[in-house]
Write an enzyme that holds these catalytic residues in place. Structure first.
Site, PDB file in Angstrom:
ATOM      1  N   SER A  77      53.088  36.997  61.448  1.00 55.45           N
ATOM      2  CA  SER A  77      52.746  37.046  60.463  1.00 55.45           C
ATOM      3  C   SER A  77      52.922  37.984  59.112  1.00 55.45           C
ATOM      4  O   SER A  77      53.285  38.690  58.519  1.00 55.45           O
ATOM      5  CB  SER A  77      50.687  37.105  60.091  1.00 55.45           C
ATOM      6  N   LYS A 120      47.229  43.261  58.901  1.00 50.24           N
ATOM      7  CA  LYS A 120      48.443  42.517  57.258  1.00 50.24           C
ATOM      8  C   LYS A 120      48.805  44.374  56.683  1.00 50.24           C
ATOM      9  O   LYS A 120      48.788  45.090  56.827  1.00 50.24           O
ATOM     10  CB  LYS A 120      46.905  41.645  56.952  1.00 50.24           C
TER      11      LYS A 120
END
Length: 221
Positions: A77, A120
């Site tokens: 991701s 993230k």
């Protein structure tokens, strides 16, 4: 006529001084070889260097153990910045002294399962309005420049608008089409964020700092 008189002094033949032989019973005294000032100075300098090196190594170990934590990235991701199974260091104390900023790559406890950790990038700060239109992120109505997201990783879907709550952050993965992030589980409370990714050390071709500039470089690889 004057009679010639002999000198009353007795003339002795000259004698030479013969040194006495040393007493074989007395031990011989050896004079230690003198050490030159240059050699002594070099030895002292080496000792100082060795001491300083050991101190530096000890401090480095303390810093690594108490300030930094090695973690393994699982998933894609955050590609292309971070790849699956990549090893990085995170700074565990940086946010005790600095605020969380937009663009930081942070590690946090997953809000829906606090036994898991996610990594993230911070996109929206507390109080800001985040909206996504055809893959372009808008913050308070202004498009956000994101050089770390390659075109092939963009997600052209829409989201929001959403106002980020106080002490919360809107986070997203750089691989937008393959990221479970704030678009799915919502914003992340600051108390769940426990570190910032600072350095990659494995694999070797990813060795280096994880700054904003390095994310731009990763896009071009």
């Amino acid at each position: 006529m004057a009679a010639k008189m002999d000198s009353a002094e007795e003339k002795l033949p000259p004698t030479s001084a013969i040194p006495e032989s040393p007493d074989p019973a007395s031990p011989a005294i050896k004079t230690p070889p003198s050490v030159s000032p240059t050699t002594h100075s070099l030895r002292t300098e080496i000792r100082v260097w060795t001491r300083d090196l050991l101190i530096a190594i000890g401090l480095a170990l303390v810093i690594i153990v108490f300030l930094y934590q090695p973690v393994k990235v699982e998933g894609t991701s955050m590609a292309p910045l971070l790849s699956d199974q990549e090893r990085i260091f995170i700074n565990k104390f940086v946010y005790r002294f600095e605020p969380i900023e937009r663009g930081d790559v942070v590690v946090f406890w997953y809000p829906l399962d606090r036994t898991k950790s996610f990594i993230k990038r911070v996109v929206g700060l507390p109080g800001e309005v985040v909206e996504i239109r055809q893959g372009i992120v808008y913050v308070d109505g202004e498009p956000l420049a994101e050089p770390y997201v390659p075109p092939q990783y963009e997600d052209l879907s829409d989201f929001g608008p959403l106002r980020v709550p106080r002490d919360n952050y809107f986070v997203m993965g750089d691989h937008r089409i393959s990221s479970n992030d704030s678009r799915v589980f919502g914003t992340v409370a600051s108390r769940f964020i426990y570190g910032r990714a600072v350095f990659a050390y494995w694999p070797v071709d990813h060795f280096g700092s994880l700054s904003i500039s390095s994310t731009t470089e990763a896009k071009t690889k």
